[in-house]
Design a protein around this motif. Structure first.
Motif, PDB file in Angstrom:
ATOM      1  N   ASP A   1       0.837  -1.203   0.000  1.00  0.00           N
ATOM      2  CA  ASP A   1       0.000   0.000   0.000  1.00  0.00           C
ATOM      3  C   ASP A   1       0.876   1.258   0.000  1.00  0.00           C
ATOM      4  N   LEU A   2       1.912   1.275   0.839  1.00  0.00           N
ATOM      5  CA  LEU A   2       2.844   2.402   0.855  1.00  0.00           C
ATOM      6  C   LEU A   2       3.571   2.526  -0.478  1.00  0.00           C
ATOM      7  N   TYR A   3       3.997   1.392  -0.997  1.00  0.00           N
ATOM      8  CA  TYR A   3       4.759   1.381  -2.251  1.00  0.00           C
ATOM      9  C   TYR A   3       3.952   1.994  -3.397  1.00  0.00           C
ATOM     10  N   LEU A   4       2.670   1.650  -3.449  1.00  0.00           N
ATOM     11  CA  LEU A   4       1.834   2.107  -4.559  1.00  0.00           C
ATOM     12  C   LEU A   4       1.475   3.592  -4.463  1.00  0.00           C
ATOM     13  N   ARG A   5       1.749   4.229  -3.299  1.00  0.00           N
ATOM     14  CA  ARG A   5       1.497   5.669  -3.182  1.00  0.00           C
ATOM     15  C   ARG A   5       2.560   6.491  -3.905  1.00  0.00           C
ATOM     16  N   PHE A   6       3.681   5.861  -4.199  1.00  0.00           N
ATOM     17  CA  PHE A   6       4.793   6.566  -4.812  1.00  0.00           C
ATOM     18  C   PHE A   6       4.861   6.272  -6.299  1.00  0.00           C
ATOM     19  N   ASP A   7       5.574   7.145  -6.985  1.00  0.00           N
ATOM     20  CA  ASP A   7       5.989   6.847  -8.344  1.00  0.00           C
ATOM     21  C   ASP A   7       7.396   6.266  -8.197  1.00  0.00           C
ATOM     22  N   PRO A   8       7.488   4.961  -8.012  1.00  0.00           N
ATOM     23  CA  PRO A   8       8.764   4.381  -7.585  1.00  0.00           C
ATOM     24  C   PRO A   8       9.850   4.502  -8.638  1.00  0.00           C
ATOM     25  N   ASP A   9      11.069   4.755  -8.176  1.00  0.00           N
ATOM     26  CA  ASP A   9      12.202   4.704  -9.087  1.00  0.00           C
ATOM     27  C   ASP A   9      12.753   3.285  -9.068  1.00  0.00           C
ATOM     28  N   VAL A  10      13.773   3.058  -9.855  1.00  0.00           N
ATOM     29  CA  VAL A  10      14.296   1.700  -9.998  1.00  0.00           C
ATOM     30  C   VAL A  10      14.935   1.222  -8.698  1.00  0.00           C
ATOM     31  N   VAL A  11      15.462   2.148  -7.882  1.00  0.00           N
ATOM     32  CA  VAL A  11      16.085   1.753  -6.614  1.00  0.00           C
ATOM     33  C   VAL A  11      15.035   1.214  -5.651  1.00  0.00           C
ATOM     34  N   LEU A  12      13.911   1.931  -5.509  1.00  0.00           N
ATOM     35  CA  LEU A  12      12.838   1.485  -4.632  1.00  0.00           C
ATOM     36  C   LEU A  12      12.262   0.158  -5.122  1.00  0.00           C
ATOM     37  N   SER A  13      11.989   0.081  -6.418  1.00  0.00           N
ATOM     38  CA  SER A  13      11.417  -1.155  -6.962  1.00  0.00           C
ATOM     39  C   SER A  13      12.354  -2.337  -6.761  1.00  0.00           C
ATOM     40  N   THR A  14      13.645  -2.102  -6.944  1.00  0.00           N
ATOM     41  CA  THR A  14      14.624  -3.175  -6.748  1.00  0.00           C
ATOM     42  C   THR A  14      14.641  -3.628  -5.299  1.00  0.00           C
ATOM     43  N   ALA A  15      14.573  -2.671  -4.355  1.00  0.00           N
ATOM     44  CA  ALA A  15      14.557  -3.018  -2.938  1.00  0.00           C
ATOM     45  C   ALA A  15      13.321  -3.846  -2.590  1.00  0.00           C
ATOM     46  N   VAL A  16      12.183  -3.489  -3.174  1.00  0.00           N
ATOM     47  CA  VAL A  16      10.944  -4.230  -2.916  1.00  0.00           C
ATOM     48  C   VAL A  16      11.037  -5.643  -3.488  1.00  0.00           C
ATOM     49  N   VAL A  17      11.552  -5.751  -4.709  1.00  0.00           N
ATOM     50  CA  VAL A  17      11.719  -7.075  -5.328  1.00  0.00           C
ATOM     51  C   VAL A  17      12.650  -7.939  -4.479  1.00  0.00           C
ATOM     52  N   SER A  18      13.732  -7.337  -3.999  1.00  0.00           N
ATOM     53  CA  SER A  18      14.689  -8.083  -3.170  1.00  0.00           C
ATOM     54  C   SER A  18      14.037  -8.579  -1.885  1.00  0.00           C
ATOM     55  N   ALA A  19      13.249  -7.707  -1.237  1.00  0.00           N
ATOM     56  CA  ALA A  19      12.583  -8.096   0.009  1.00  0.00           C
ATOM     57  C   ALA A  19      11.565  -9.205  -0.238  1.00  0.00           C
ATOM     58  N   LEU A  20      10.821  -9.112  -1.326  1.00  0.00           N
ATOM     59  CA  LEU A  20       9.838 -10.145  -1.651  1.00  0.00           C
ATOM     60  C   LEU A  20      10.522 -11.478  -1.935  1.00  0.00           C
ATOM     61  N   MET A  21      11.646 -11.425  -2.633  1.00  0.00           N
ATOM     62  CA  MET A  21      12.394 -12.656  -2.902  1.00  0.00           C
ATOM     63  C   MET A  21      12.894 -13.266  -1.595  1.00  0.00           C
ATOM     64  N   SER A  22      13.397 -12.427  -0.705  1.00  0.00           N
ATOM     65  CA  SER A  22      13.887 -12.927   0.587  1.00  0.00           C
ATOM     66  C   SER A  22      12.768 -13.571   1.390  1.00  0.00           C
ATOM     67  N   ARG A  23      11.572 -13.024   1.243  1.00  0.00           N
ATOM     68  CA  ARG A  23      10.412 -13.536   1.964  1.00  0.00           C
ATOM     69  C   ARG A  23       9.837 -14.789   1.309  1.00  0.00           C
ATOM     70  N   GLY A  24      10.271 -15.075   0.088  1.00  0.00           N
ATOM     71  CA  GLY A  24       9.755 -16.231  -0.628  1.00  0.00           C
ATOM     72  C   GLY A  24       8.563 -15.933  -1.502  1.00  0.00           C
ATOM     73  N   SER A  25       8.190 -14.647  -1.630  1.00  0.00           N
ATOM     74  CA  SER A  25       7.047 -14.262  -2.474  1.00  0.00           C
ATOM     75  C   SER A  25       7.539 -14.041  -3.902  1.00  0.00           C
ATOM     76  N   VAL A  26       7.934 -15.139  -4.539  1.00  0.00           N
ATOM     77  CA  VAL A  26       8.584 -15.053  -5.845  1.00  0.00           C
ATOM     78  C   VAL A  26       7.623 -14.526  -6.909  1.00  0.00           C
ATOM     79  N   ASP A  27       6.383 -15.006  -6.900  1.00  0.00           N
ATOM     80  CA  ASP A  27       5.423 -14.581  -7.935  1.00  0.00           C
ATOM     81  C   ASP A  27       5.149 -13.079  -7.857  1.00  0.00           C
ATOM     82  N   LEU A  28       4.941 -12.559  -6.635  1.00  0.00           N
ATOM     83  CA  LEU A  28       4.690 -11.125  -6.485  1.00  0.00           C
ATOM     84  C   LEU A  28       5.930 -10.323  -6.879  1.00  0.00           C
TER      85      LEU A  28
END
Length: 752
Positions: A383-410
């Protein structure tokens, strides 16, 4: 009388004067009735000079659509932006365009930009562009030097440097940086000493390079020898202070640096203040003769350094006191404090602080969103993420966190929405797929990736090797060397291949990889040295392992462990014990892996008393609680020597629950000594833990037969189907795998 309207030349001069303010420069440009080529060039150069390379290339496309004539200035700025953004395909198009205007293509400025474009991936094109220059200027020489250094062609770069007709401070700085990057610190120091001119960039590069190579005393010594610190620059002084913090001298060097800074009036510089405060925290010298809060209160940078120091020491309450008392804060202040709260799992406080920001930054969002994902609050994070116009750094950090959590599809969904993924993003996704065992998806993703750097190739090579596809990994490394965007494997990939070759005893392939590491000057790097020691040890060449160990520039605990284990698994127990003694004499403290290797050596050599002493010393001298594996070694050794009752005493006194391996060792000892009653208890334990195994039944059959209890052999035997064994051998340098009972000649290439 009405004033004359400004001419296009007047507008152009105004744009040039406003180049530092891109908004004003763009406004002026848009006001020109008929902008000419100079107008376009002025704005294009302004965007490129300010690092706004994407906008510069958009402007170039607009200029091309308007069919404006190009000059050397146009092409140079556009090519420079392509180089910065690694837009190689577009860069080649602009290069081809420049060839249609010979006057521009032969310009030293255009050539310098071309060299910068090709330097990271296409050295032959860089060399060709340089050779075709009718007149070679110093910037062209510098660009080629940078290209050679980027390609890690250090000997060629040094020859070019020595032959250059003129060298500027840029030239000297680039060459010194190249030597530091390759770990040639003494050569870098000698070249620095002979440099006729040095600027703050040179100083900063040298001191940071020495510090990164653990040459802390050299960094401090070089700075101390300079009489005029005003030429050094605040950044270089900060690097020296960082080196001081690693000297373990009770802060003496840091105090000396601080005293000299006060004498020359440089201690009030915000960068220096921040470095002094960081030094105090990292060196444990908070009693240094300066008031931390007083210094921090003088600047935002100082306060931020205080917050960083307190957070790093776990003193979040004190950090917040500094934050709360700041008259002025910047985005970094919030990011540091949010990070402090998160480090203490104070999620509510972190979210509240983020919400209190008048103008929340992407950097702050980058701090808090991944943290929420990692603790399972993914919906709130998204929800917080979607409030922003994310740059590649933010998006990469989110992808990394999701991968670490095991949420590969998301994670893959988020990646698909990134319009400008860079190599870091690609590498995060690839690493995540490999980590979660999705090797087929990783292969497909790698093949489809439009952006690859050395890290991308290296991750794929390491992933294949780690998952057992050694042949495929080895072939991919060869392909990487031939690819235009491949470059050279990272140290981690080479180490991974060496480890994989050891696991399948592919010594010939390991030797090839070793040869490659030598050619690239990487064989003295610690991670490669350790992998070589382990590889040769596991492949039955302990003497070659010892050669790699002796040649190591530095050794750590892993180096010693690999060497001790290499002797152990090759049955050279006395040398393993001797190596253990040398390790302790060197001041390196053993860990549980060290003792496991040493105990294994004792098993191979029948060294009972030595094994007992190791097991006692683990806990009494080193505070390491023996694990099941350590006890298992002693039990196996005692059983091999027929000391079964003593082995049983060890099992009874173990501080952990015995596993099937321990009971199997006891069972084997009983079989060798016809101890049927004790064997029955051990066999029963093994059968419960490994119900599909046949070994305990066969062992009991031998025991009953040997003790004259043939009647017991009629007991029902559990029929099991054992999984076929697998082995690897090398045939003519190629690794081939075999399954027991397969009836065919084995599988070549990819071990699946």
């Amino acid at each position: 009388m009405r004033a004359a309207a400004p001419s296009t030349a007047d507008w152009n001069r105004a744009i040039t004067a406003a180049a530092g303010d891109l908004r004003l420069a763009t406004h002026l440009f848009n006001g020109i009735p008929e902008p000419d080529t100079v107008s376009w060039n002025s704005l294009l150069s302004a965007y490129a000079a300010r690092g706004r390379h994407a906008e510069a290339l958009l402007l170039f496309r607009r200029m091309r659509r308007r069919q404006r004539g190009f000059t050397a200035t146009t092409l140079s700025a556009a090519l420079s932006s392509c180089a910065r953004l690694r837009r190689r395909h577009l860069g080649r198009q602009i290069h081809a365009l420049s060839l249609k205007t010979p006057a521009s293509s032969s310009s030293p400025f255009v050539t310098s930009s071309l060299l910068a474009l090709y330097s990271s991936h296409d050295l032959p094109s860089s060399l060709q562009a340089f050779s075709e220059l009718p007149f070679k200027t110093p910037p062209c020489f510098n660009a080629l030097l940078s290209a050679l250094l980027a390609a890690r062609r250090l000997p060629a770069a040094r020859r070019l440097f020595d032959e250059m007709p003129a060298r500027s401070v840029v030239t000297w700085t680039a060459m010194i940086g190249g030597l530091l990057r390759e770990g040639l610190f003494d050569d870098a120091l000698a070249l620095f000493a002979s440099a006729p001119a040095k600027n703050s960039v040179t100083w900063g590069l040298l001191l940071r390079g020495l510090a990164s190579g653990n040459r802390f005393r050299d960094a401090v010594r070089v700075l101390a020898a300079e009489p005029d610190w005003t030429r050094v620059g605040a950044g270089a002084v900060a690097a020296a202070l960082a080196a001081c913090s690693r000297l373990n001298d009770g802060g003496r060097c840091g105090r000396a640096v601080h005293g000299r800074l006060i004498k020359i009036g440089a201690a009030d510089n915000p960068t220096v203040q921040a470095a002094l405060i960081s030094f105090c925290f990292s060196a444990g010298a908070e009693d240094l003769n300066l008031n931390l809060n007083f210094f921090g209160g003088k600047s935002v940078a100082g306060c931020n350094a205080l917050i960083r120091g307190y957070v790093g020491g776990g003193r979040v309450d004190e950090a917040f006191e500094i934050f709360d008392g700041m008259a002025e804060r910047d985005g970094a202040s919030f990011v540091l404090m949010i990070g402090g709260f998160l480090s203490k799992n104070m999620i509510a406080e972190a979210v509240d602080l983020f919400s209190s920001m008048a103008d929340p930054t992407v950097e702050a969002c980058t701090a808090i969103v991944p943290a929420l994902i990692k603790i399972g609050r993914t919906a709130e994070a998204m929800d917080l993420y979607l409030r922003f116009d994310p740059d590649v750094v933010l998006s990469t950090a989110v992808v990394s966190a999701l991968m670490s959590r095991g949420s590969v599809d998301l994670a893959m969904e988020i990646f698909a929405e990134i319009t400008d993924p860079n190599a870091v993003t690609v590498n995060v996704v690839l690493s995540g797929l490999i980590k979660h065992g999705k090797i087929d998806e990783a292969r497909d993703f790698f093949a489809a990736a439009k952006i690859k750097d050395e890290g991308t190739w290296s991750r794929m090579i390491s992933g294949l090797a780690r998952h057992g596809f050694f042949g495929e990994a080895f072939h991919l490394m060869k392909k990487m060397m031939r690819s235009s965007d491949g470059g050279k494997p990272e140290e981690s990939a080479i180490a991974g291949l060496l480890a994989a070759s050891a696991n399948v005893s592919a010594v010939a392939a390991g030797e090839q990889i070793h040869g490659f590491a030598v050619k690239q000057g990487l064989d003295r790097r610690l991670i490669i040295t350790n992998a070589l020691i382990a590889m040769y040890g596991k492949c039955g060449s302990p003497d070659r392992a010892r050669s790699a160990f002796d040649a190591a520039a530095i050794r750590d605990l892993v180096s010693w462990n690999a060497m001790i284990n290499g002797y152990a698994i090759n049955g050279r127990s006395a040398e393993a014990v001797e190596q253990m003694e040398k390790m302790e004499s060197s001041g390196t403290k053993p860990d549980e892996i060290t003792f496991l290797a040493a105990l294994s050596a004792c098993v191979h050599g029948g060294l009972v008393e030595q094994a007992k002493s190791y097991l006692v010393a683990m806990e009494s001298e080193h505070g390491i609680r023996p694990r099941l594996e350590h006890y298992s070694c002693l039990v196996e050794l005692l059983c091999r020597l027929g000391l079964v009752e003593e082995a049983m005493e060890v099992v009874s006194s173990m501080k952990c629950e015995p596993d099937a391996a321990v009971w199997s060792s006891l069972l084997g000892g009983c079989a060798g000594n016809s101890m049927a009653d004790l064997a029955e208890g051990a066999a029963e334990k093994v059968m419960k833990m490994e119900p599909r195994g046949r070994a305990p039944y066969l062992a009991m059959a031998r025991i009953y037969a040997g003790s004259g209890r043939e009647g017991e052999l009629r007991r029902p035997r559990k029929k099991t189907k054992a999984r076929p064994g697998r082995s690897w051998i090398e045939i003519e340098g190629e690794t081939v795998s075999f399954f027991a009972g397969s009836g065919h000649g084995g599988e070549r290439g990819n071990e699946e």
